[in-house]
Design a protein around this motif. Structure first.
Motif, PDB file in Angstrom:
ATOM      1  N   VAL A 190       4.821   3.637   1.948  1.00  0.00           N
ATOM      2  CA  VAL A 190       5.246   4.503   1.020  1.00  0.00           C
ATOM      3  C   VAL A 190       6.787   4.273   0.932  1.00  0.00           C
ATOM      4  O   VAL A 190       7.234   3.907   1.902  1.00  0.00           O
ATOM      5  CB  VAL A 190       4.877   5.935   1.622  1.00  0.00           C
ATOM      6  N   TRP A 191       7.186   4.057  -0.292  1.00  0.00           N
ATOM      7  CA  TRP A 191       8.679   3.915  -0.389  1.00  0.00           C
ATOM      8  C   TRP A 191       9.351   5.039  -0.878  1.00  0.00           C
ATOM      9  O   TRP A 191       8.560   6.026  -1.689  1.00  0.00           O
ATOM     10  CB  TRP A 191       8.815   3.007  -1.603  1.00  0.00           C
ATOM     11  N   ILE A 192      10.737   5.360  -0.353  1.00  0.00           N
ATOM     12  CA  ILE A 192      11.414   6.470  -1.131  1.00  0.00           C
ATOM     13  C   ILE A 192      12.341   5.794  -1.956  1.00  0.00           C
ATOM     14  O   ILE A 192      13.271   4.948  -1.320  1.00  0.00           O
ATOM     15  CB  ILE A 192      11.913   7.413   0.138  1.00  0.00           C
TER      16      ILE A 192
ATOM     17  N   THR B 256       6.094   2.176   6.866  1.00  0.00           N
ATOM     18  CA  THR B 256       4.991   1.710   7.320  1.00  0.00           C
ATOM     19  C   THR B 256       4.623   2.111   8.600  1.00  0.00           C
ATOM     20  O   THR B 256       5.079   2.704   9.365  1.00  0.00           O
ATOM     21  CB  THR B 256       5.361   0.016   7.326  1.00  0.00           C
ATOM     22  N   LYS B 257       3.518   1.334   8.976  1.00  0.00           N
ATOM     23  CA  LYS B 257       2.789   1.429  10.217  1.00  0.00           C
ATOM     24  C   LYS B 257       3.737   1.365  11.511  1.00  0.00           C
ATOM     25  O   LYS B 257       4.086   2.166  12.314  1.00  0.00           O
ATOM     26  CB  LYS B 257       1.606   1.008  10.412  1.00  0.00           C
ATOM     27  N   SER B 258       4.357   0.284  11.505  1.00  0.00           N
ATOM     28  CA  SER B 258       5.173  -0.009  12.636  1.00  0.00           C
ATOM     29  C   SER B 258       6.787   0.102  12.463  1.00  0.00           C
ATOM     30  O   SER B 258       7.414   0.032  13.499  1.00  0.00           O
ATOM     31  CB  SER B 258       4.659  -1.693  13.206  1.00  0.00           C
ATOM     32  N   GLY B 259       7.174   0.431  11.218  1.00  0.00           N
ATOM     33  CA  GLY B 259       8.433   0.505  11.116  1.00  0.00           C
ATOM     34  C   GLY B 259       9.069  -0.672  10.832  1.00  0.00           C
ATOM     35  O   GLY B 259       8.661  -1.855  10.857  1.00  0.00           O
ATOM     36  N   HIS B 260      10.533  -0.808  11.180  1.00  0.00           N
ATOM     37  CA  HIS B 260      11.337  -1.974  11.303  1.00  0.00           C
ATOM     38  C   HIS B 260      10.930  -2.761  12.527  1.00  0.00           C
ATOM     39  O   HIS B 260      10.564  -2.627  13.635  1.00  0.00           O
ATOM     40  CB  HIS B 260      12.662  -1.438  11.344  1.00  0.00           C
TER      41      HIS B 260
ATOM     42  N   ARG C  81      16.127   1.074   6.157  1.00  0.00           N
ATOM     43  CA  ARG C  81      15.523   0.150   5.159  1.00  0.00           C
ATOM     44  C   ARG C  81      14.034   0.145   5.234  1.00  0.00           C
ATOM     45  O   ARG C  81      13.099   0.280   4.547  1.00  0.00           O
ATOM     46  CB  ARG C  81      15.859  -1.190   5.361  1.00  0.00           C
ATOM     47  N   GLU C  82      13.571   0.378   6.714  1.00  0.00           N
ATOM     48  CA  GLU C  82      12.269   0.372   6.818  1.00  0.00           C
ATOM     49  C   GLU C  82      11.842   1.256   8.184  1.00  0.00           C
ATOM     50  O   GLU C  82      12.617   0.953   9.298  1.00  0.00           O
ATOM     51  CB  GLU C  82      11.385  -1.049   7.102  1.00  0.00           C
ATOM     52  N   ILE C  83      11.152   1.892   8.086  1.00  0.00           N
ATOM     53  CA  ILE C  83      10.738   2.944   9.187  1.00  0.00           C
ATOM     54  C   ILE C  83       9.252   3.323   9.409  1.00  0.00           C
ATOM     55  O   ILE C  83       8.549   2.987   8.226  1.00  0.00           O
ATOM     56  CB  ILE C  83      11.612   4.397   9.041  1.00  0.00           C
ATOM     57  N   SER C  84       8.802   3.823  10.555  1.00  0.00           N
ATOM     58  CA  SER C  84       7.490   4.096  10.829  1.00  0.00           C
ATOM     59  C   SER C  84       6.912   5.182  10.241  1.00  0.00           C
ATOM     60  O   SER C  84       7.744   6.161   9.909  1.00  0.00           O
ATOM     61  CB  SER C  84       7.073   3.826  12.241  1.00  0.00           C
ATOM     62  N   TYR C  85       5.788   5.706   9.859  1.00  0.00           N
ATOM     63  CA  TYR C  85       5.209   6.788   9.481  1.00  0.00           C
ATOM     64  C   TYR C  85       5.652   7.875  10.643  1.00  0.00           C
ATOM     65  O   TYR C  85       5.850   8.860  10.043  1.00  0.00           O
ATOM     66  CB  TYR C  85       3.946   6.745   9.402  1.00  0.00           C
ATOM     67  N   ASN C  86       5.560   7.926  11.831  1.00  0.00           N
ATOM     68  CA  ASN C  86       5.888   8.624  12.689  1.00  0.00           C
ATOM     69  C   ASN C  86       7.396   9.035  12.635  1.00  0.00           C
ATOM     70  O   ASN C  86       7.798  10.069  12.575  1.00  0.00           O
ATOM     71  CB  ASN C  86       5.855   8.052  14.258  1.00  0.00           C
TER      72      ASN C  86
END
Ligand code: ASP
Ligand code: MG
Length: 488
Positions: free
Chosen positions: A285-287, A301-305, A252-257
């Motif tokens: 950014v959403w997929i 996002t920057k920090s992810g979940h 659901r949510e991950i970091s840019y890295n």
């Protein structure tokens, strides 16, 4: 109102039905926010254009004539299905005809000269986006959303690497303010051609295959957008490739890295440069799946979940070759690594993994399979005299291997991950050929025989129970929620 950039990939604009679905997504979102649309070519069109350009260079006119006819037919059919208003339809058809005439003229020129320069190839490959953007704008107007086609050549200013151009951000920012913001202010939805740009002099360039993602984030950064939505044909980024791991789960949510590793390296959901423009500005950014817009998708996002740590996902790629430069004479000799990588760089081979043990008698590196032969040749030339003197004893390539990478932003500082990973492989009898971990620690990669790749990915996925949501919050644990049905 906020600005959101929405990019639709080739399958999401694959035919009239898909474009209608996509335009409805835009129309719905445009009720609350300003939307800037970026479109890819209809799926398969760019490949066909490139084939036609190559055939023309061989003097074969039949191929491009056939293609032009098909493109015309497909796009006109879609136009008639999408636009009811007769005047609007007539205008759209004229525009589509003009674009298809361009490809005709270009291919005739190529055939006449029997020469295809990167610059001309870029012009031919851009045709698909120029067509699809017009269809999308037509569909939006049909839904009562005033739209305007913007050719990215006016906005995305790049260097002159025609087939792999790099946007010049200052210029893109200025042009976006000049060309896109006034439209947005008039409540018109710009529909920008993905994939393409132009040099300062106005010569058309492309951002590389699959480059529309990069177009979207480049524009998003230039416009300081609130978010960027990449609409595609999958639900988002998964814990692993579902063809390898049937119970892979959507993240659901991950970091840019994490996204850069998971979405590019293995699954190829994103163009590799996609996240560069937005990471610094921290634009999410959403997929999302344009075929199932009700599904949540993956947010990057920057920090992810916020709460999950440890392993987030696993990627694997197998079209690669392991190259080893080895010999006892290398031990303690300064400059072998420099010479190795200079040789690799001289043939522009992209290095995916590097490993050297402290005993120093071998350096191994992995390149894409297509680069292997030229890399080997360059290395043999560079080390010709070392081979004669047996300082370097062997330079070998092994194509029957795969890279598996275990990815997680917060793996760093979580002890035991490598141990658990390798124990899981050991229990399955999977042999590890080489290991690498970057000091950023969000990726531990290792090399296995290609035939054991699937088992390796499944074993690690099971070991870290990635089919379950990563971490439950305390309230969730107290409330006794069933983790299987919780999203993370
Ligand atoms: N149409 C281009 C390609 O197929 C760009 C893209 O799809 O993003 O490479
Ligand atoms: Mg594409």
């Amino acid at each position: 109102m906020n600005i959101k950039v929405m990019k639709f990939g080739g399958t999401s604009v694959g035919d009239a039905d898909c474009i209608r679905r996509a335009s409805r997504i835009v129309a719905e979102a445009a009720r609350q926010d300003h939307i800037v649309v970026v479109v890819s070519a209809m799926s398969g069109v760019t490949n066909r254009l490139i084939t036609a350009a190559n055939e023309s260079a061989r003097g074969d006119l039949a191929e491009f004539r056939k293609l032009v006819e098909q493109l015309r037919a497909e796009h006109l059919t879609a136009a008639s299905a999408l636009v009811n208003d007769e005047k609007q339809l007539a205008a759209l058809i004229t525009e589509l005809e003009n674009v298809t005439n361009d490809v005709s003229n270009l291919c005739q020129g190529i055939a006449l000269l029997r020469e295809l320069t990167p610059r001309t190839l870029a012009a031919v490959s851009s045709i698909g986006e120029r067509l699809s953007a017009r269809l999308m704008a037509g569909a939006l107007s049909g839904l009562g959303v005033p739209a305007a086609v913007v050719d990215a050549t006016e906005v995305i200013i790049t260097d002159d690497e025609y087939s792999q151009a790099e946007p010049l951000m200052d210029q893109v920012r200025r042009r976006s303010a000049e060309k896109l913001l006034p439209l947005v202010d008039q409540n018109r939805t710009p529909v920008v051609t993905g994939f393409i740009g132009a040099t300062v002099e106005g010569t058309l360039t492309t951002l590389g295959r699959g480059g529309s993602d990069y177009s979207a984030t480049t524009l998003g950064a230039a416009l300081d957008a609130d978010e960027i939505l990449i609409w595609t044909d999958v639900d988002g980024v998964l814990t692993a490739d579902p063809r390898l791991v049937p119970n892979a789960r959507l993240l659901r949510e991950i970091s840019y890295n994490e996204a850069a590793e998971l979405a590019y390296f293995g699954a190829k959901v994103l163009h590799p440069k996609t996240l560069r423009p937005v990471a610094e500005a921290e634009i999410p950014v959403w997929i999302r799946n344009s075929f199932a817009p009700e599904r949540a998708g993956t947010k990057i996002t920057k920090s992810g979940h916020p709460t999950s740590d440890g392993v987030r996902g696993i990627t694997a790629i197998s079209n690669v070759s392991l190259i080893t430069v080895g010999g006892r004479g290398m031990v303690g000799v300064v400059g072998v690594a420099a010479k190795t990588f200079a040789a690799v760089a001289s043939v522009r081979a992209n290095v995916l993994l590097i490993s050297q043990s402290s005993s120093e008698n071998a350096i191994c590196l992995i390149v894409d399979a297509v680069d292997a032969a030229r890399t080997m040749k360059a290395l043999r030339t560079a080390f010709a005299s070392d081979l004669v003197h047996h300082d370097v004893e062997h330079i070998t390539a092994n194509p029957d291997i795969a890279i598996v990478a275990v990815v997680g932003e917060k793996m760093c500082g979580t002890p035991g991950i490598a141990g658990r990973t390798f124990s899981a492989l050991g229990r399955k009898g999977i042999n590890i050929i080489a290991i690498a971990q970057g000091s950023s620690e969000y990726n531990v990669s290792f090399v296995v025989e290609a035939k054991t790749m699937r088992d390796a990915v499944v074993a690690i996925h099971d070991e870290f129970k990635l089919h379950l949501p990563a971490v439950r919050s305390e309230q969730e644990i107290v409330a006794g929620f069933d983790p299987v049905h919780l999203a993370s």
